[in-house]
Design a protein around this motif. Structure first.
Motif, mmCIF file in Angstrom:
data_model
loop_
_atom_site.group_PDB
_atom_site.id
_atom_site.type_symbol
_atom_site.label_atom_id
_atom_site.label_comp_id
_atom_site.label_asym_id
_atom_site.label_seq_id
_atom_site.Cartn_x
_atom_site.Cartn_y
_atom_site.Cartn_z
ATOM 1 N N ARG A 344 0.844 -1.200 0.000
ATOM 2 C CA ARG A 344 0.000 0.000 0.000
ATOM 3 C C ARG A 344 0.883 1.255 0.000
ATOM 4 O O ARG A 344 0.647 2.191 -0.774
ATOM 5 C CB ARG A 344 -0.902 -0.005 1.238
ATOM 6 C CG ARG A 344 -1.693 1.266 1.409
ATOM 7 C CD ARG A 344 -2.268 1.398 2.820
ATOM 8 N NE ARG A 344 -2.787 2.740 3.026
ATOM 9 C CZ ARG A 344 -2.041 3.781 3.387
ATOM 10 N NH1 ARG A 344 -0.746 3.636 3.597
ATOM 11 N NH2 ARG A 344 -2.600 4.968 3.541
ATOM 12 N N PHE A 347 2.479 1.908 -3.389
ATOM 13 C CA PHE A 347 1.521 2.447 -4.359
ATOM 14 C C PHE A 347 1.510 3.978 -4.277
ATOM 15 O O PHE A 347 1.657 4.674 -5.292
ATOM 16 C CB PHE A 347 0.129 1.874 -4.063
ATOM 17 C CG PHE A 347 -0.980 2.479 -4.878
ATOM 18 C CD1 PHE A 347 -1.339 1.937 -6.105
ATOM 19 C CD2 PHE A 347 -1.681 3.596 -4.423
ATOM 20 C CE1 PHE A 347 -2.364 2.499 -6.860
ATOM 21 C CE2 PHE A 347 -2.704 4.162 -5.174
ATOM 22 C CZ PHE A 347 -3.040 3.613 -6.400
ATOM 23 N N LEU A 364 -0.359 -2.213 -7.370
ATOM 24 C CA LEU A 364 -1.744 -2.609 -7.059
ATOM 25 C C LEU A 364 -1.993 -4.057 -7.499
ATOM 26 O O LEU A 364 -2.602 -4.851 -6.773
ATOM 27 C CB LEU A 364 -2.715 -1.644 -7.753
ATOM 28 C CG LEU A 364 -4.202 -1.818 -7.472
ATOM 29 C CD1 LEU A 364 -4.896 -0.447 -7.478
ATOM 30 C CD2 LEU A 364 -4.881 -2.698 -8.509
ATOM 31 N N TRP A 367 -0.390 -6.318 -5.125
ATOM 32 C CA TRP A 367 -1.211 -6.389 -3.904
ATOM 33 C C TRP A 367 -2.332 -7.422 -4.102
ATOM 34 O O TRP A 367 -2.568 -8.263 -3.242
ATOM 35 C CB TRP A 367 -1.794 -5.009 -3.574
ATOM 36 C CG TRP A 367 -2.491 -4.937 -2.243
ATOM 37 C CD1 TRP A 367 -1.980 -4.504 -1.060
ATOM 38 C CD2 TRP A 367 -3.841 -5.354 -1.967
ATOM 39 N NE1 TRP A 367 -2.907 -4.624 -0.063
ATOM 40 C CE2 TRP A 367 -4.071 -5.143 -0.585
ATOM 41 C CE3 TRP A 367 -4.875 -5.892 -2.732
ATOM 42 C CZ2 TRP A 367 -5.286 -5.441 0.038
ATOM 43 C CZ3 TRP A 367 -6.097 -6.209 -2.122
ATOM 44 C CH2 TRP A 367 -6.291 -5.968 -0.751
ATOM 45 N N LEU A 384 -7.274 -1.934 -1.003
ATOM 46 C CA LEU A 384 -7.654 -1.883 -2.422
ATOM 47 C C LEU A 384 -8.681 -0.774 -2.648
ATOM 48 O O LEU A 384 -8.621 -0.025 -3.621
ATOM 49 C CB LEU A 384 -8.212 -3.235 -2.872
ATOM 50 C CG LEU A 384 -8.480 -3.365 -4.366
ATOM 51 C CD1 LEU A 384 -7.214 -3.161 -5.187
ATOM 52 C CD2 LEU A 384 -9.098 -4.731 -4.696
ATOM 53 N N MET A 387 -6.779 2.517 -2.668
ATOM 54 C CA MET A 387 -5.975 2.727 -3.881
ATOM 55 C C MET A 387 -6.872 3.009 -5.082
ATOM 56 O O MET A 387 -6.620 3.927 -5.865
ATOM 57 C CB MET A 387 -5.093 1.488 -4.150
ATOM 58 C CG MET A 387 -4.008 1.297 -3.104
ATOM 59 S SD MET A 387 -2.832 -0.055 -3.495
ATOM 60 C CE MET A 387 -3.762 -1.517 -3.070
#
Ligand SMILES: [Zn+2]
Length: 452
Positions: A344, A347, A364, A367, A384, A387
Motif C-alpha cells: 500500500r 503504491f 496494485l 497487492w 484496495l 488505492m
C-alpha cells in the motif's frame, strides 16, 4: 503527507511540490476549446489532473482544481460558419456536451470551470494594464502583445526568439499584418464583419485572444504564482509561453510555480470502430468500453509519455478492469492484512514520484496477487478500496462482494451470455437473479449486484 516530486517543464527537472500556501495546492489545467465534441485526447489532461488532485487530497492537501472552458476562439467561429450556425449557440451546445462526456468518466467535476465568455470584464482590464505598462499596443482595433518587451520570453518552451511562430496569420488576408513585429501575438481581435459574437472594449468591438483568456481565468480563481499549471504538451508553445509572458508583464511575477505537461494520445491510423476518421470521440470510446476501462487506459502509461490509441490497448485496459473487479469479489469488506501495508505504501510512493501511475498499477496488481493467493481466508479490502479511490476506480468494488456465491455465479453466466450476444439467455438469468433478491446493473466493464 508525502513530499510529491513533479516534473517541471520550466526547469526541466523533478521539483518538490512546495505550495505557495502551506497545505493548499492550486492547479489550473487548460480545458477544451468547445467547437466540436471532445476526443479521447482531450480526456487525458482531464483525467490526469483530476486524479492528481485526488492523490494530493489523499495526502492531506486542500486542493483547488480549475479547468477552464474556451468558448470564445477562432475555431468556434470557423466551425459555426461552416455549419451556418450562430457561434454562441454552437459553443453553448458543445459546452454542455463536454460536461456530459466528462461526467461519464465518473471522476466528478473540477472545483471551478470558468468560461472565457463569462470572464470578459477581467480580460479587458488585464489587456488595459498591459497597454498601460507598455507591453501591448492597439492597431486598427486589434491589440497585440509586444513579445520583445518581455526579457524572459522563451524560458518555458526553451526556444530562441528567431525560431518562434505564433501560428497567427495576418489578421486580414487582404491587408498586411498590423503587428509591429511578427513575434507579437493578439490579445484582442477587432470584430470582423462575419463574426456574430463580440464585446465592447475601450479600443473597439471584438473578442479576446486565447492566451489572455487563460491568464485571466487562472488569476480569477488562483491568483498569481499558484502551484501547478497543467495541460497537454502541445500547449507549451505558444499558449503557455504567452500566458506566462502576459502575467510577468502585467503583474511582475510568474503565473505558476510548476508547469506540468501531459504527452499526446497517438493515433496510429488504425481504423477505429465507431470513430470518425482516426480521431475517436470520448463519448464513443466510453460507450464502447465503459468509464473504468477508459480511465484505466489513460493511466496505463506515464502521463508525460505519448500514449498509443488502439483497440488492443483498450481491450487490455478492459481486461485489467475485469480482473480487479473479479479480485474484489474474493475480498471481504474491512481491514486489509498488515503484511500488505508495505505494498500500500509503495503504491502511494509511486504516485508521489512524478505521478507514476503505471508503477502504481503494477504495485496494485501485486497487492491483488498477494491478497488473493491465500487460499482459505478472504482478506479485507480496505487497501484496495483506498488505492482504487485515488485512481477514480472505486466503482470496481461495489456491493457485488456482498452477494452470495450462487448469485455472483448467475451474474457471471449472464455476462458470458451477453458476451455471446445471447440476450434471451441473459434476460432469463437476470430474472433468476431477481428471484433471489438481487438486482444486476450493467456498469462500465462489468456488472454490479444490488440488494433489491
Ligand atoms: Zn489555456
Amino acid at each position: 503527507m508525502r513530499e510529491a516530486l513533479l516534473h517541471d517543464t520550466l526547469s526541466g527537472k523533478l521539483m518538490p511540490l512546495r505550495p505557495r500556501d502551506p497545505g493548499r495546492v492550486g492547479i489550473y489545467a487548460c480545458g477544451p476549446t468547445v467547437y466540436s465534441r471532445i476526443h479521447i485526447g482531450n480526456a487525458r489532461p482531464f483525467v490526469v489532473f483530476s486524479l492528481l488532485a485526488r492523490f494530493l487530497e489523499h495526502e492531506g492537501y486542500e486542493v483547488s482544481l480549475v479547468v477552464n472552458i474556451t468558448d470564445v476562439n477562432d475555431k468556434i467561429y470557423d466551425a459555426a460558419r461552416a455549419q451556418g450556425r450562430a457561434s454562441g449557440e454552437l459553443a453553448l451546445e458543445m459546452t454542455e456536451l463536454y460536461l456530459a462526456d466528462t461526467d461519464a468518466l465518473g471522476l466528478g467535476r473540477p472545483d471551478h470551470e470558468p468560461l472565457a465568455s463569462q470572464t470578459i470584464g477581467p480580460i479587458i482590464e488585464y489587456i488595459q494594464t498591459l497597454i498601460d505598462r507598455g507591453h501591448a499596443y492597439t492597431a486598427e482595433g486589434d491589440v497585440y502583445f509586444r513579445v520583445r518587451s518581455d526579457e524572459r520570453y522563451g524560458i518555458l518552451s526553451h526556444r530562441q526568439l528567431e525560431n518562434m511562430d505564433q501560428g497567427e496569420g495576418a489578421p486580414d488576408p487582404a491587408h498586411p499584418s498590423r503587428k509591429e513585429d511578427p513575434l507579437d501575438f493578439a490579445l484582442w481581435k477587432g470584430r470582423k464583419a462575419d463574426e456574430d459574437t463580440w464585446w465592447d472594449a475601450p479600443w473597439g468591438e471584438g473578442r479576446p485572444g486565447w492566451h489572455i483568456e487563460c491568464s485571466a481565468m487562472a488569476e480569477q480563481f488562483l491568483g498569481v504564482g499558484f502551484d501547478i499549471h497543467g495541460g497537454g504538451s502541445d500547449l507549451v508553445f505558444p499558449h503557455h509561453e504567452n500566458e506566462a509572458a502576459q502575467t510577468r508583464a502585467a503583474r511582475g511575477g510568474e503565473l505558476a510555480r510548476l508547469w506540468m505537461h501531459n504527452g499526446m494520445i497517438q493515433f496510429t491510423g488504425e481504423k477505429m470502430a465507431k470513430s470518425v476518421g482516426n480521431v475517436a470521440s470520448l463519448h464513443e470510446v466510453l460507450a464502447e468500453h465503459g468509464a473504468e476501462a477508459v480511465v484505466m487506459y489513460l493511466i496505463s502509461g506515464h502521463y508525460r509519455q505519448p500514449l498509443a490509441f488502439s483497440q488492443a490497448a483498450l481491450e487490455q485496459a478492459r481486461a485489467n478492469v475485469s480482473r480487479i473487479r473479479e479480485a474484489g469479489r474474493r475480498l471481504s469488506p474491512g481491514e486489509s492484512p498488515g503484511e500488505l501495508d508495505g505494498l500500500r505504501a509503495r503504491f502511494f510512493d509511486a504516485l508521489a514520484h512524478d505521478f507514476n501511475t503505471p508503477e502504481a498499477l503494477a504495485v496494485l496488481n501485486e497487492w491483488i496477487r498477494r491478497a488473493t493467493s491465500s487460499s482459505t481466508v478472504s482478506p479485507g479490502d480496505s487497501h484496495l478500496r483506498e488505492m482504487l479511490g485515488v485512481l477514480g476506480l472505486q466503482t470496481l468494488l461495489a456491493e457485488t462482494a456482498q452477494a452470495p456465491a450462487e448469485v455472483r455465479d448467475l451474474a457471471e453466466r449472464r455476462e458470458q451470455a451477453r458476451g455471446a450476444r445471447d440476450f434471451a439467455a441473459a434476460d432469463e438469468l437476470r430474472a433468476e437473479i431477481a428471484q433471489k433478491g438481487w438486482e444486476i446493473r450493467d456498469v462500465a466493464g462489468g456488472f454490479e449486484l444490488l440488494p433489491r
